[in-house]
Motif scaffolding. Structure first.
Motif, short mmCIF file in Angstrom:
data_model
loop_
_atom_site.label_atom_id
_atom_site.label_comp_id
_atom_site.label_asym_id
_atom_site.label_seq_id
_atom_site.Cartn_x
_atom_site.Cartn_y
_atom_site.Cartn_z
N ALA A 432 0.83 -1.21 0.00
CA ALA A 432 0.00 0.00 0.00
C ALA A 432 0.86 1.26 0.00
CB ALA A 432 -0.93 -0.02 1.21
N ALA A 433 1.94 1.26 0.79
CA ALA A 433 2.78 2.45 0.87
C ALA A 433 3.51 2.73 -0.43
CB ALA A 433 3.78 2.29 2.02
N GLN A 434 3.81 1.68 -1.20
CA GLN A 434 4.59 1.87 -2.43
C GLN A 434 3.72 2.05 -3.67
OE1 GLN A 434 8.26 -0.28 -3.05
NE2 GLN A 434 8.04 -1.30 -1.07
N THR A 435 2.47 1.63 -3.61
CA THR A 435 1.61 1.72 -4.79
C THR A 435 1.37 3.18 -5.17
OG1 THR A 435 0.50 -0.38 -4.32
CG2 THR A 435 -0.68 1.19 -5.71
N GLY A 436 1.67 3.52 -6.41
CA GLY A 436 1.47 4.87 -6.90
C GLY A 436 2.52 5.86 -6.45
N PRO A 438 5.92 7.55 -6.83
CA PRO A 438 7.00 7.64 -7.83
C PRO A 438 8.34 7.23 -7.22
CG PRO A 438 5.60 9.58 -7.91
CD PRO A 438 5.18 8.81 -6.69
N GLY A 439 9.07 6.40 -7.96
CA GLY A 439 10.38 5.98 -7.51
C GLY A 439 10.40 4.81 -6.57
N SER A 440 9.22 4.32 -6.13
CA SER A 440 9.21 3.17 -5.23
C SER A 440 9.68 1.92 -5.98
CB SER A 440 7.81 2.93 -4.66
OG SER A 440 6.93 2.41 -5.65
N THR A 441 10.17 0.96 -5.23
CA THR A 441 10.65 -0.28 -5.85
C THR A 441 9.50 -1.02 -6.52
OG1 THR A 441 12.44 -0.43 -4.23
CG2 THR A 441 11.86 -2.44 -5.42
N LEU A 442 8.32 -1.01 -5.92
CA LEU A 442 7.18 -1.69 -6.53
C LEU A 442 6.83 -1.08 -7.88
CD1 LEU A 442 4.83 -3.67 -6.49
CD2 LEU A 442 3.56 -2.04 -5.08
N THR A 489 30.00 6.29 -15.64
CA THR A 489 30.57 5.81 -16.90
C THR A 489 29.78 6.40 -18.06
OG1 THR A 489 31.25 3.81 -18.08
CG2 THR A 489 29.11 3.74 -17.03
N PRO A 490 30.47 6.79 -19.15
CA PRO A 490 29.76 7.34 -20.30
C PRO A 490 28.81 6.30 -20.90
CG PRO A 490 32.11 7.81 -20.43
CD PRO A 490 31.93 6.84 -19.31
N LEU A 491 27.66 6.79 -21.39
CA LEU A 491 26.65 5.91 -21.96
C LEU A 491 26.74 5.89 -23.48
CD1 LEU A 491 23.48 6.76 -19.85
CD2 LEU A 491 24.62 4.53 -20.00
N PRO A 492 26.42 4.73 -24.08
CA PRO A 492 26.25 4.70 -25.54
C PRO A 492 25.06 5.59 -25.93
CG PRO A 492 26.33 2.48 -24.60
CD PRO A 492 26.17 3.43 -23.46
N SER A 493 24.93 5.84 -27.21
CA SER A 493 23.80 6.64 -27.68
C SER A 493 22.51 5.84 -27.59
CB SER A 493 24.03 7.09 -29.12
OG SER A 493 24.12 5.96 -29.98
N GLY A 494 21.41 6.54 -27.50
CA GLY A 494 20.10 5.91 -27.44
C GLY A 494 19.16 6.65 -26.52
N ASP A 495 17.89 6.41 -26.70
CA ASP A 495 16.87 7.03 -25.86
C ASP A 495 16.65 6.19 -24.61
OD1 ASP A 495 16.43 9.06 -27.76
OD2 ASP A 495 15.04 7.76 -28.86
N VAL A 496 16.58 6.83 -23.45
CA VAL A 496 16.38 6.12 -22.20
C VAL A 496 14.96 5.56 -22.15
CG1 VAL A 496 16.26 6.32 -19.69
CG2 VAL A 496 18.10 7.46 -20.95
N VAL A 497 14.87 4.25 -21.93
CA VAL A 497 13.58 3.57 -21.75
C VAL A 497 13.22 3.53 -20.28
CG1 VAL A 497 12.36 1.38 -21.97
CG2 VAL A 497 13.83 2.18 -23.83
N ILE A 498 14.15 3.07 -19.46
CA ILE A 498 13.95 2.95 -18.03
C ILE A 498 15.30 2.92 -17.35
CG2 ILE A 498 13.82 0.41 -18.16
CD1 ILE A 498 11.86 0.51 -15.79
N CYS A 499 15.35 3.47 -16.14
CA CYS A 499 16.58 3.49 -15.35
C CYS A 499 16.25 2.97 -13.97
CB CYS A 499 17.13 4.92 -15.28
SG CYS A 499 18.70 5.05 -14.40
N SER A 500 17.19 2.26 -13.35
CA SER A 500 16.94 1.68 -12.03
C SER A 500 17.03 2.71 -10.92
CB SER A 500 17.92 0.54 -11.75
OG SER A 500 19.25 1.04 -11.67
N GLY A 501 17.61 3.88 -11.23
CA GLY A 501 17.76 4.93 -10.24
C GLY A 501 17.21 6.25 -10.74
N GLU A 502 17.92 7.32 -10.40
CA GLU A 502 17.52 8.65 -10.85
C GLU A 502 17.71 8.76 -12.36
OE1 GLU A 502 16.10 10.98 -8.99
OE2 GLU A 502 16.16 9.59 -7.29
N PRO A 503 16.96 9.65 -13.02
CA PRO A 503 17.14 9.85 -14.46
C PRO A 503 18.59 10.18 -14.79
CG PRO A 503 15.19 10.98 -13.69
CD PRO A 503 15.89 10.48 -12.46
N VAL A 504 19.06 9.69 -15.94
CA VAL A 504 20.46 9.85 -16.30
C VAL A 504 20.59 10.73 -17.53
CG1 VAL A 504 21.10 7.61 -15.35
CG2 VAL A 504 20.40 7.76 -17.73
N GLY A 505 21.79 11.29 -17.66
CA GLY A 505 22.11 12.08 -18.85
C GLY A 505 23.12 11.35 -19.69
#
Length: 521
Positions: A432-436, A438-442, A489-505
């Motif tokens: 219940a605490a994680q549903t909805g 943003p950023g929760s593991t669930l 570490t530098p990232l290859p080119s591409g559009d971010v689909v999903i990240c496990s942490g904070e948004p990346v550049g």
């Protein structure tokens, strides 16, 4: 032609006594699972796998079975199992159940008959009884230890010894006895007739034994636990992986494949590596086998890469696709294996995202979608026979927190702690605490599984050149990058689909994984 449902399924493992409690006795049950099917459906998984719920004295949490065709009153009635199957299918979930063919409970009617009938009888021959060694027969027939660390043989009143590769209350069956083979063919049909979609076969590598001493390096003690024996340099395993075991599974394959709907078998087979595992994945045996290499690896890009590469290379000559798993009911939760605090959770999420990008099927363990840590239980609360004076496996089996700000966190209608106590600090980790939030593991797991369904395509994986502490691989248009190092570490080119942490550049932070989609696709 569509591929079988299990080939790239995400399967959610349920440990029934710790999932949800419908009757308020503090222990989870089948009706509790049925009441929470919306959780798995909402998570986006394809199937659920249930650990044992059969009648049992519960000396080994239900792996000591007295009747493989029933339901223990602890978990409900047979009608509850049938209701669960029906309603799981209604919400689009396949159902896999555990099958325990290596041993029974010592309370099983067959074992009582074996003790009563005496040496040399057909009843005793269903199990592995032998005379002892030494002048008085007071030495065990072989030097084996059980997986639980005690001697693997127990002597009974008439002087013979019986084999138990696990607890003393779990005598091993003799798979060279025709009644044993016929009994399990009958059990398979019993559950297939009720709509089960597959079976996870416990100790699949252990049904047939070569009854001789284990040869060990000088100065070492025998060890029968396949999860550790190879690390100890003991590569002689007369108790495991006997070639005759494959005859059993060819027989089972005929039974399972005779039913409609792509029924399947998955092996829990601890072998000396992925190449040995391939032997269980012939076209007329198992559809899948668990691959524990990643689960056994520490937080290391080098070892994760080795697990991926060796698995894919070993299975390439076969028809099988791999399986991936990071946690289960027998292992320390991967969040805790990777460290402490926020860093450990970040690593657990990153490893999960990387795993979900790989071809094959993924197996999740209940509670990892909440970011639950392994629990250090005080000795007075430990119940696992494998505890050996330590924490055993209880720490990964603590009941799930569903809602509220104090135990039992909505686990059931009862008050106070369930059968294993929940940490009071889990209020922020409930469903219940994680549903909805943003950023929760669930919510991260929900997004990751949905992204996998949409973007993870193809059977081929190619690795990119990266620093030693970084993994990057392509699968179709998708690139997955995992940074196990201490610097971005530098990232290859591409559009971010999903990240496990904070948004990346342009750079990926440490302890983080990301999926990138070709920006020219």
């Amino acid at each position: 032609m569509d591929s079988p449902w299990w080939r790239e399924a995400v399967t959610y493992q349920i440990y029934p006594r710790s999932f949800a409690d419908a009757d308020g006795d503090g222990t989870g049950d089948l009706a509790g699972i049925t009441s929470r099917l919306d959780h798995m459906a909402g998570l986006g998984v394809d199937a659920i796998w249930l650990s044992p719920f059969y009648p049992s004295p519960q000396k080994d949490y239900g792996y000591d079975v007295t009747d493989a065709r029933g339901v223990d009153p602890l978990f409900g009635k047979l009608s509850d199992a049938e209701d669960l199957l029906t309603k799981a299918h209604e919400v689009g979930l396949k159902v896999i159940i555990d099958l325990i063919p290596n041993h029974t409970s010592s309370d099983h009617p067959w074992f009582a008959e074996a003790l009563a009938a005496g040496p040399g009888s057909p009843e005793r021959d269903r199990y592995i009884f032998r005379d002892g060694r030494g002048d008085d027969g007071d030495e065990p027939p072989t030097n084996w230890t059980s997986v639980f660390g005690a001697p693997a043989w127990t002597r009974i009143d008439d002087g013979q010894w019986y084999l138990h590769m696990f607890a003393e209350e779990e005598p091993d069956l003799n798979w060279r006895h025709p009644e044993v083979a016929e009994e399990f063919r009958s059990v398979l049909r019993w559950w297939l007739d009720r709509g089960v979609d597959g079976f996870r076969v416990d100790v699949a590598h252990g049904l047939v034994k070569a009854l001789r001493d284990q040869r060990v390096p000088e100065g070492q003690e025998p060890n029968s636990d396949p999860a550790v024996m190879y690390d100890a340099g003991i590569e002689d395993d007369p108790m495991w992986d006997h070639p005759d075991v494959h005859e059993v599974y060819r027989d089972w394959h005929e039974v399972v494949s005779s039913y409609p709907g792509e029924r399947m078998l998955i092996a829990e087979a601890w072998t000396q590596g992925p190449a040995n595992l391939r032997g269980y994945l012939r076209a007329d045996e198992f559809e899948q086998a668990f691959n524990f290499q990643w689960l056994q690896s520490p937080w290391s890009a080098v070892q994760f890469t080795e697990a991926i590469v060796s698995t894919l290379e070993a299975l390439r000559p076969s028809r099988a696709w791999p399986t991936w798993v990071l946690s289960n009911h027998d292992a320390v939760r991967h969040r805790t294996r990777y460290g402490d605090g926020a860093q450990a959770l970040a690593r657990a999420r990153a490893a999960t995202l990387t795993m979900l990008a790989l071809p094959g099927s993924a197996y999740l363990y209940q509670g990892e979608e909440l970011g639950l840590p392994h629990v250090e239980l005080p000795p007075e609360h430990q119940q696992d026979p494998w505890a050996k004076g330590g924490n055993g496996r209880d720490g990964c089996r603590v009941p799930l927190p569903w809602s509220g700000d104090a135990p039992p966190f909505g686990f059931g209608p009862g008050e106070g702690q369930p059968w294993l106590p929940q940490p009071v600090q889990w209020a922020d980790l409930t469903v219940a605490a994680q549903t909805g939030r943003p950023g929760s593991t669930l919510e991260f797991y929900r997004s990751a599984i949905a992204s996998r369904r949409r973007y993870a395509r193809g059977s081929e994986v190619s690795f990119l050149d990266m620093p030693d502490d970084v993994i990057a691989f392509r699968r179709g248009r998708l690139t997955a990058v995992l940074n196990c190092g201490a610097v971005p570490t530098p990232l290859p080119s591409g559009d971010v689909v999903i990240c496990s942490g904070e948004p990346v550049g342009a750079e990926l932070p440490p302890d983080t994984a990301v999926w990138l989609l070709d920006d020219d696709g």
